[in-house]
Write a protein that holds these residues in place. Structure first.
Motif, PDB file in Angstrom:
ATOM      1  N   GLY A 174       0.819  -1.207   0.000  1.00  0.00           N
ATOM      2  CA  GLY A 174       0.000   0.000   0.000  1.00  0.00           C
ATOM      3  C   GLY A 174       0.851   1.254   0.000  1.00  0.00           C
ATOM      4  O   GLY A 174       0.580   2.203  -0.741  1.00  0.00           O
ATOM      5  N   THR A 184      -6.112   7.332  -0.204  1.00  0.00           N
ATOM      6  CA  THR A 184      -7.096   6.397  -0.751  1.00  0.00           C
ATOM      7  C   THR A 184      -6.407   5.293  -1.538  1.00  0.00           C
ATOM      8  O   THR A 184      -6.797   4.124  -1.452  1.00  0.00           O
ATOM      9  CB  THR A 184      -8.087   7.153  -1.653  1.00  0.00           C
ATOM     10  OG1 THR A 184      -8.690   8.198  -0.889  1.00  0.00           O
ATOM     11  CG2 THR A 184      -9.152   6.234  -2.211  1.00  0.00           C
ATOM     12  N   ILE A 185      -5.391   5.648  -2.293  1.00  0.00           N
ATOM     13  CA  ILE A 185      -4.650   4.661  -3.075  1.00  0.00           C
ATOM     14  C   ILE A 185      -3.899   3.709  -2.158  1.00  0.00           C
ATOM     15  O   ILE A 185      -3.821   2.503  -2.422  1.00  0.00           O
ATOM     16  CB  ILE A 185      -3.706   5.365  -4.069  1.00  0.00           C
ATOM     17  CG1 ILE A 185      -4.546   6.031  -5.152  1.00  0.00           C
ATOM     18  CG2 ILE A 185      -2.697   4.397  -4.662  1.00  0.00           C
ATOM     19  CD1 ILE A 185      -3.771   6.908  -6.094  1.00  0.00           C
ATOM     20  N   VAL A 210      -4.812   2.747   0.866  1.00  0.00           N
ATOM     21  CA  VAL A 210      -5.795   1.820   1.438  1.00  0.00           C
ATOM     22  C   VAL A 210      -6.262   0.816   0.384  1.00  0.00           C
ATOM     23  O   VAL A 210      -6.343  -0.393   0.650  1.00  0.00           O
ATOM     24  CB  VAL A 210      -6.990   2.598   2.033  1.00  0.00           C
ATOM     25  CG1 VAL A 210      -8.117   1.667   2.419  1.00  0.00           C
ATOM     26  CG2 VAL A 210      -6.535   3.423   3.225  1.00  0.00           C
ATOM     27  N   ALA A 211      -6.535   1.280  -0.819  1.00  0.00           N
ATOM     28  CA  ALA A 211      -7.028   0.393  -1.874  1.00  0.00           C
ATOM     29  C   ALA A 211      -5.970  -0.634  -2.291  1.00  0.00           C
ATOM     30  O   ALA A 211      -6.262  -1.836  -2.381  1.00  0.00           O
ATOM     31  CB  ALA A 211      -7.472   1.203  -3.082  1.00  0.00           C
ATOM     32  N   SER A 212      -4.750  -0.187  -2.534  1.00  0.00           N
ATOM     33  CA  SER A 212      -3.720  -1.133  -2.979  1.00  0.00           C
ATOM     34  C   SER A 212      -3.326  -2.085  -1.858  1.00  0.00           C
ATOM     35  O   SER A 212      -3.044  -3.262  -2.103  1.00  0.00           O
ATOM     36  CB  SER A 212      -2.501  -0.398  -3.539  1.00  0.00           C
ATOM     37  OG  SER A 212      -1.939   0.445  -2.570  1.00  0.00           O
ATOM     38  N   GLY A 242      -5.397  -3.142   0.510  1.00  0.00           N
ATOM     39  CA  GLY A 242      -6.511  -4.082   0.603  1.00  0.00           C
ATOM     40  C   GLY A 242      -6.490  -5.112  -0.504  1.00  0.00           C
ATOM     41  O   GLY A 242      -6.745  -6.302  -0.270  1.00  0.00           O
ATOM     42  N   ILE A 243      -6.183  -4.681  -1.705  1.00  0.00           N
ATOM     43  CA  ILE A 243      -6.103  -5.614  -2.834  1.00  0.00           C
ATOM     44  C   ILE A 243      -4.947  -6.584  -2.625  1.00  0.00           C
ATOM     45  O   ILE A 243      -5.079  -7.781  -2.887  1.00  0.00           O
ATOM     46  CB  ILE A 243      -5.967  -4.839  -4.162  1.00  0.00           C
ATOM     47  CG1 ILE A 243      -7.275  -4.117  -4.476  1.00  0.00           C
ATOM     48  CG2 ILE A 243      -5.575  -5.776  -5.296  1.00  0.00           C
ATOM     49  CD1 ILE A 243      -7.171  -3.121  -5.611  1.00  0.00           C
TER      50      ILE A 243
END
Length: 99
Positions: A43, A77-78, A80-82, A84-85
Protein backbone atom coordinates in the motif's frame (compact mmCIF):
# COMPACT_ATOMS: atom_id res chain seq x y z
CA UNK A 1 25.15 -40.18 4.33
CA UNK A 2 25.73 -36.61 3.29
CA UNK A 3 24.22 -33.75 5.28
CA UNK A 4 22.02 -32.77 2.35
CA UNK A 5 20.42 -36.21 2.29
CA UNK A 6 19.57 -35.99 6.01
CA UNK A 7 17.87 -32.65 5.45
CA UNK A 8 15.83 -34.06 2.60
CA UNK A 9 14.89 -37.10 4.70
CA UNK A 10 13.70 -34.87 7.53
CA UNK A 11 11.61 -32.80 5.12
CA UNK A 12 10.05 -35.99 3.74
CA UNK A 13 9.25 -37.20 7.27
CA UNK A 14 7.59 -33.87 8.14
CA UNK A 15 5.52 -34.05 4.98
CA UNK A 16 4.40 -37.61 5.76
CA UNK A 17 3.62 -36.65 9.38
CA UNK A 18 1.39 -33.81 8.19
CA UNK A 19 3.56 -31.00 9.53
CA UNK A 20 3.13 -27.88 7.49
CA UNK A 21 6.68 -26.59 7.82
CA UNK A 22 7.57 -22.93 7.96
CA UNK A 23 5.65 -20.01 6.48
CA UNK A 24 8.46 -19.47 3.96
CA UNK A 25 7.92 -22.85 2.33
CA UNK A 26 6.16 -22.84 -1.05
CA UNK A 27 2.50 -23.75 -0.85
CA UNK A 28 2.18 -22.94 2.87
CA UNK A 29 -0.07 -20.03 3.79
CA UNK A 30 1.56 -16.99 5.34
CA UNK A 31 0.47 -15.93 8.80
CA UNK A 32 -2.01 -13.09 9.17
CA UNK A 33 0.54 -10.64 10.64
CA UNK A 34 2.95 -11.39 7.79
CA UNK A 35 0.20 -10.88 5.19
CA UNK A 36 -0.88 -7.64 6.88
CA UNK A 37 2.68 -6.31 6.98
CA UNK A 38 3.24 -7.21 3.33
CA UNK A 39 -0.05 -5.60 2.31
CA UNK A 40 0.76 -2.43 4.26
CA UNK A 41 4.12 -2.17 2.52
CA UNK A 42 2.52 -2.68 -0.90
CA UNK A 43 0.00 0.00 0.00
CA UNK A 44 2.80 2.42 0.85
CA UNK A 45 4.54 1.59 -2.42
CA UNK A 46 1.34 2.39 -4.32
CA UNK A 47 0.80 5.66 -2.46
CA UNK A 48 4.37 6.85 -2.90
CA UNK A 49 4.34 5.85 -6.58
CA UNK A 50 1.23 7.98 -7.06
CA UNK A 51 2.86 10.94 -5.30
CA UNK A 52 5.99 10.60 -7.46
CA UNK A 53 3.89 10.52 -10.63
CA UNK A 54 1.87 13.53 -9.46
CA UNK A 55 5.07 15.44 -8.68
CA UNK A 56 6.41 14.61 -12.14
CA UNK A 57 3.18 15.85 -13.69
CA UNK A 58 3.42 19.07 -11.69
CA UNK A 59 6.97 19.59 -12.92
CA UNK A 60 6.01 19.05 -16.57
CA UNK A 61 2.58 20.68 -16.77
CA UNK A 62 2.47 22.67 -13.55
CA UNK A 63 -1.25 22.46 -12.81
CA UNK A 64 -3.63 19.97 -11.19
CA UNK A 65 -7.37 20.47 -10.73
CA UNK A 66 -6.95 20.18 -6.93
CA UNK A 67 -4.46 21.31 -4.30
CA UNK A 68 -1.97 19.47 -2.15
CA UNK A 69 -4.61 18.50 0.41
CA UNK A 70 -6.60 16.73 -2.30
CA UNK A 71 -3.40 15.16 -3.64
CA UNK A 72 -2.53 13.64 -0.26
CA UNK A 73 -6.14 12.55 0.31
CA UNK A 74 -6.09 10.75 -3.02
CA UNK A 75 -2.72 9.19 -2.16
CA UNK A 76 -4.20 7.95 1.13
CA UNK A 77 -7.10 6.40 -0.75
CA UNK A 78 -4.65 4.66 -3.07
CA UNK A 79 -2.67 3.36 -0.07
CA UNK A 80 -5.79 1.82 1.44
CA UNK A 81 -7.03 0.39 -1.87
CA UNK A 82 -3.72 -1.13 -2.98
CA UNK A 83 -3.06 -2.52 0.50
CA UNK A 84 -6.51 -4.08 0.60
CA UNK A 85 -6.10 -5.61 -2.83
CA UNK A 86 -2.67 -6.96 -1.89
CA UNK A 87 -4.05 -8.50 1.31
CA UNK A 88 -7.00 -10.04 -0.49
CA UNK A 89 -5.02 -11.61 -3.33
CA UNK A 90 -1.69 -12.53 -1.74
CA UNK A 91 -2.85 -15.92 -0.48
CA UNK A 92 -3.94 -16.89 -3.99
CA UNK A 93 -0.59 -16.00 -5.51
CA UNK A 94 1.27 -17.78 -2.71
CA UNK A 95 -0.87 -20.90 -3.14
CA UNK A 96 -0.05 -20.95 -6.85
CA UNK A 97 3.66 -20.42 -5.99
CA UNK A 98 3.91 -17.19 -7.94
CA UNK A 99 5.40 -15.03 -5.18
Amino acid sequence: MADGANGADRADEQERDGNEGTAGSPGVSATRPARARSAALWGLVGGFAFLVLAQGYLLVDGDLPFGYVGLFALAGTIVVASGGIAYATEYRLHAKRRT
